[in-house]
Write a protein that holds these residues in place. Structure first.
Motif, PDB file in Angstrom:
ATOM      1  N   GLN A  17     -10.963  48.555 -30.508  1.00 26.01           N
ATOM      2  CA  GLN A  17     -12.367  48.968 -30.549  1.00 26.01           C
ATOM      3  C   GLN A  17     -12.665  49.683 -31.870  1.00 26.01           C
ATOM      4  O   GLN A  17     -12.194  50.809 -32.093  1.00 26.01           O
ATOM      5  N   PRO A  18     -13.442  49.049 -32.752  1.00 25.97           N
ATOM      6  CA  PRO A  18     -13.734  49.635 -34.069  1.00 25.97           C
ATOM      7  C   PRO A  18     -14.339  51.028 -33.999  1.00 25.97           C
ATOM      8  O   PRO A  18     -14.026  51.894 -34.823  1.00 25.97           O
ATOM      9  N   LEU A  19     -15.198  51.273 -33.015  1.00 27.47           N
ATOM     10  CA  LEU A  19     -15.840  52.590 -32.924  1.00 27.47           C
ATOM     11  C   LEU A  19     -14.819  53.691 -32.635  1.00 27.47           C
ATOM     12  O   LEU A  19     -14.928  54.804 -33.161  1.00 27.47           O
ATOM     13  N   LEU A  20     -13.836  53.371 -31.800  1.00 27.45           N
ATOM     14  CA  LEU A  20     -12.793  54.364 -31.523  1.00 27.45           C
ATOM     15  C   LEU A  20     -11.956  54.631 -32.761  1.00 27.45           C
ATOM     16  O   LEU A  20     -11.626  55.783 -33.068  1.00 27.45           O
ATOM     17  N   ARG A  21     -11.614  53.574 -33.498  1.00 33.05           N
ATOM     18  CA  ARG A  21     -10.846  53.776 -34.727  1.00 33.05           C
ATOM     19  C   ARG A  21     -11.620  54.651 -35.699  1.00 33.05           C
ATOM     20  O   ARG A  21     -11.058  55.544 -36.349  1.00 33.05           O
ATOM     21  N   THR A  22     -12.926  54.411 -35.790  1.00 32.95           N
ATOM     22  CA  THR A  22     -13.761  55.208 -36.686  1.00 32.95           C
ATOM     23  C   THR A  22     -13.772  56.670 -36.252  1.00 32.95           C
ATOM     24  O   THR A  22     -13.674  57.583 -37.081  1.00 32.95           O
ATOM     25  N   GLU A  39      -5.457  50.753 -40.601  1.00 36.22           N
ATOM     26  CA  GLU A  39      -5.865  50.468 -39.235  1.00 36.22           C
ATOM     27  C   GLU A  39      -5.405  49.075 -38.835  1.00 36.22           C
ATOM     28  O   GLU A  39      -5.137  48.233 -39.690  1.00 36.22           O
ATOM     29  N   ALA A  40      -5.341  48.828 -37.530  1.00 37.66           N
ATOM     30  CA  ALA A  40      -5.047  47.505 -37.004  1.00 37.66           C
ATOM     31  C   ALA A  40      -5.828  47.331 -35.712  1.00 37.66           C
ATOM     32  O   ALA A  40      -6.054  48.298 -34.981  1.00 37.66           O
ATOM     33  N   ALA A  41      -6.230  46.087 -35.433  1.00 40.75           N
ATOM     34  CA  ALA A  41      -7.084  45.819 -34.281  1.00 40.75           C
ATOM     35  C   ALA A  41      -6.327  45.232 -33.087  1.00 40.75           C
ATOM     36  O   ALA A  41      -6.904  45.044 -32.023  1.00 40.75           O
ATOM     37  N   ASP A  42      -5.038  44.914 -33.268  1.00 39.40           N
ATOM     38  CA  ASP A  42      -4.231  44.413 -32.154  1.00 39.40           C
ATOM     39  C   ASP A  42      -2.762  44.604 -32.483  1.00 39.40           C
ATOM     40  O   ASP A  42      -2.402  45.032 -33.588  1.00 39.40           O
ATOM     41  N   GLY A  43      -1.902  44.267 -31.526  1.00 36.92           N
ATOM     42  CA  GLY A  43      -0.484  44.505 -31.707  1.00 36.92           C
ATOM     43  C   GLY A  43       0.155  43.696 -32.819  1.00 36.92           C
ATOM     44  O   GLY A  43       1.030  44.197 -33.536  1.00 36.92           O
ATOM     45  N   VAL A  44      -0.255  42.465 -32.963  1.00 36.56           N
ATOM     46  CA  VAL A  44       0.306  41.614 -34.022  1.00 36.56           C
ATOM     47  C   VAL A  44       0.017  42.219 -35.383  1.00 36.56           C
ATOM     48  O   VAL A  44       0.908  42.353 -36.242  1.00 36.56           O
ATOM     49  N   GLU A  45      -1.230  42.598 -35.582  1.00 36.72           N
ATOM     50  CA  GLU A  45      -1.617  43.204 -36.852  1.00 36.72           C
ATOM     51  C   GLU A  45      -0.908  44.553 -37.045  1.00 36.72           C
ATOM     52  O   GLU A  45      -0.524  44.912 -38.164  1.00 36.72           O
ATOM     53  N   LEU A  59      -0.764  55.648 -34.109  1.00 40.04           N
ATOM     54  CA  LEU A  59      -1.541  55.877 -32.894  1.00 40.04           C
ATOM     55  C   LEU A  59      -1.789  54.511 -32.272  1.00 40.04           C
ATOM     56  O   LEU A  59      -2.520  53.699 -32.835  1.00 40.04           O
ATOM     57  N   MET A  60      -1.177  54.265 -31.125  1.00 35.90           N
ATOM     58  CA  MET A  60      -1.136  52.918 -30.556  1.00 35.90           C
ATOM     59  C   MET A  60      -1.907  52.811 -29.247  1.00 35.90           C
ATOM     60  O   MET A  60      -1.577  53.481 -28.257  1.00 35.90           O
ATOM     61  N   ASP A  61      -2.916  51.953 -29.238  1.00 38.68           N
ATOM     62  CA  ASP A  61      -3.608  51.635 -27.992  1.00 38.68           C
ATOM     63  C   ASP A  61      -2.684  50.770 -27.141  1.00 38.68           C
ATOM     64  O   ASP A  61      -1.797  50.084 -27.655  1.00 38.68           O
ATOM     65  N   ILE A  62      -2.877  50.784 -25.832  1.00 35.59           N
ATOM     66  CA  ILE A  62      -2.014  50.008 -24.940  1.00 35.59           C
ATOM     67  C   ILE A  62      -2.546  48.596 -24.712  1.00 35.59           C
ATOM     68  O   ILE A  62      -1.856  47.607 -24.909  1.00 35.59           O
ATOM     69  N   ARG A  63      -3.789  48.501 -24.304  1.00 34.31           N
ATOM     70  CA  ARG A  63      -4.336  47.205 -23.883  1.00 34.31           C
ATOM     71  C   ARG A  63      -5.143  46.588 -25.015  1.00 34.31           C
ATOM     72  O   ARG A  63      -6.249  47.047 -25.321  1.00 34.31           O
ATOM     73  N   MET A  64      -4.565  45.534 -25.609  1.00 30.47           N
ATOM     74  CA  MET A  64      -5.195  44.877 -26.760  1.00 30.47           C
ATOM     75  C   MET A  64      -4.942  43.376 -26.680  1.00 30.47           C
ATOM     76  O   MET A  64      -3.987  42.939 -26.036  1.00 30.47           O
ATOM     77  N   PRO A  65      -5.777  42.589 -27.342  1.00 29.57           N
ATOM     78  CA  PRO A  65      -5.557  41.141 -27.365  1.00 29.57           C
ATOM     79  C   PRO A  65      -4.366  40.758 -28.243  1.00 29.57           C
ATOM     80  O   PRO A  65      -3.884  41.569 -29.032  1.00 29.57           O
ATOM     81  N   ARG A  66      -3.899  39.523 -28.067  1.00 28.98           N
ATOM     82  CA  ARG A  66      -2.801  38.915 -28.832  1.00 28.98           C
ATOM     83  C   ARG A  66      -1.448  39.539 -28.530  1.00 28.98           C
ATOM     84  O   ARG A  66      -0.522  38.852 -28.133  1.00 28.98           O
ATOM     85  N   MET A  67      -1.313  40.841 -28.717  1.00 31.67           N
ATOM     86  CA  MET A  67      -0.076  41.545 -28.366  1.00 31.67           C
ATOM     87  C   MET A  67      -0.428  42.953 -27.926  1.00 31.67           C
ATOM     88  O   MET A  67      -1.145  43.657 -28.630  1.00 31.67           O
TER      89      MET A  67
END
Length: 228
Positions: A17-22, A39-45, A59-67
Motif C-alpha cells: 500500500q503506497p499510502l502506508l509506505r509514505t 521501498e518495495a511493493a511486494d516480497g519479490v521486489e 520493515l516487512m508487511d505480511i500479506r502482499m501479492p506475488r510473494m
C-alpha cells in the motif's frame, strides 16, 4: 534531539500500500539516526532490493501479492550477501503468519497502528542486534499458534542438557516475553547477570536472538502454550 552515535540505521520499507509506505517514510525521515534507503511493493521486489540496497532493517508487511512477507523474510535472512534484520508489520494482532515469519528469521513484529514512537524504538532495538519480544501481543500470538506449528526436526534431549538450571529458568522467562529487567526482578539478580545468561543460552543453542529462543522454547516443549 541529539542524534545517536554511529551511522544512521539504513531502513527499507516493504508494503503493497503506497499510502502506508509514505506514512512510514514521513515518520522515519523525521528521526535523527534513521535513513530510509528504499521501498518495495511486494516480497519479490523486497528480496531484490535488499540485495541491492543492503539495509540494516527491513520493515516487512505480511500479506502482499506475488510473494508474501514470510517467504521474503526467509530469503532475506538466508541470503549471505544481505545482513538485514526484519521487523514484521501486521494489521492483525493474532495472525498465524506472524509466527511463521518469526520462525523464518524475523527479529520482531509490530502492529501497523502502533504509536510512531514504538515503531522508531523497535527499529533502533532491532538494529542494535536485539529482538522485540516483550509486547503482550507477542505472548498471545505464541500461545495461540505454538501448539499447531510444524515441529520440524525433533529436538534431541542433549540440546536442552547443554543449559544449566539457571539458564533453563532464564529461557523460560524469555519465552514468557519478559525483558531483561523483568527477569532480573523475578530472579533477584542484576540485569547484567541476566544478559550474560541470555547470551549463554543463545550461544549454546546456536540461536540468533531472543525471538528464536522464544520459539525454540515452545517447540522443544520447555514451555507450553498458555503455560506460565
Amino acid at each position: 534531539m541529539t542524534p545517536p552515535p554511529g551511522p544512521a540505521v539504513r531502513t527499507m520499507l516493504v508494503d503493497d500500500q503506497p499510502l502506508l509506505r509514505t506514512g512510514f517514510r514521513m515518520i522515519l525521515e523525521a528521526e535523527d539516526g534513521i535513513e530510509v534507503v528504499g521501498e518495495a511493493a511486494d516480497g519479490v521486489e523486497a528480496v531484490e532490493r535488499a540485495r541491492q540496497l543492503r539495509p540494516d532493517v527491513v520493515l516487512m508487511d505480511i500479506r502482499m501479492p506475488r510473494m508474501d512477507g514470510v517467504e521474503a523474510t526467509r530469503r532475506i535472512v538466508a541470503d549471505p550477501g544481505v545482513d538485514a534484520r526484519v521487523l514484521v508489520l501486521t494489521t492483525f494482532d493474532l495472525d498465524e503468519y506472524v509466527v511463521e515469519a518469526l520462525r523464518a528469521g524475523a527479529s520482531a513484529f509490530l502492529l501497523k497502528d502502533a504509536p510512531a514512537d514504538d515503531l522508531v524504538a523497535a527499529i533502533r532495538v532491532v538494529a542494535a542486534g536485539d529482538a522485540v519480544v516483550a509486547p503482550r501481543v507477542t505472548r498471545r500470538l505464541l500461545d495461540r499458534f505454538a501448539a499447531s506449528l510444524p515441529t520440524g526436526t525433533p529436538v534431541v534431549p542433549d540440546t536442552l542438557s547443554r543449559l544449566t538450571e539457571r539458564e533453563l529458568e532464564v529461557l523460560r522467562l524469555v519465552a514468557r516475553g519478559l525483558s531483561n529487567g523483568e527477569i532480573a526482578a523475578e530472579l533477584f539478580v542484576s540485569e547484567t547477570t541476566v544478559k550474560t545468561h541470555v547470551g549463554h543460552v543463545l550461544t549454546k543453542l546456536d540461536l540468533r536472538d531472543r525471538v528464536q529462543a522464544c520459539v525454540f522454547a515452545y517447540e522443544s516443549g520447555l514451555v507450553r502454550p498458555g503455560g506460565a
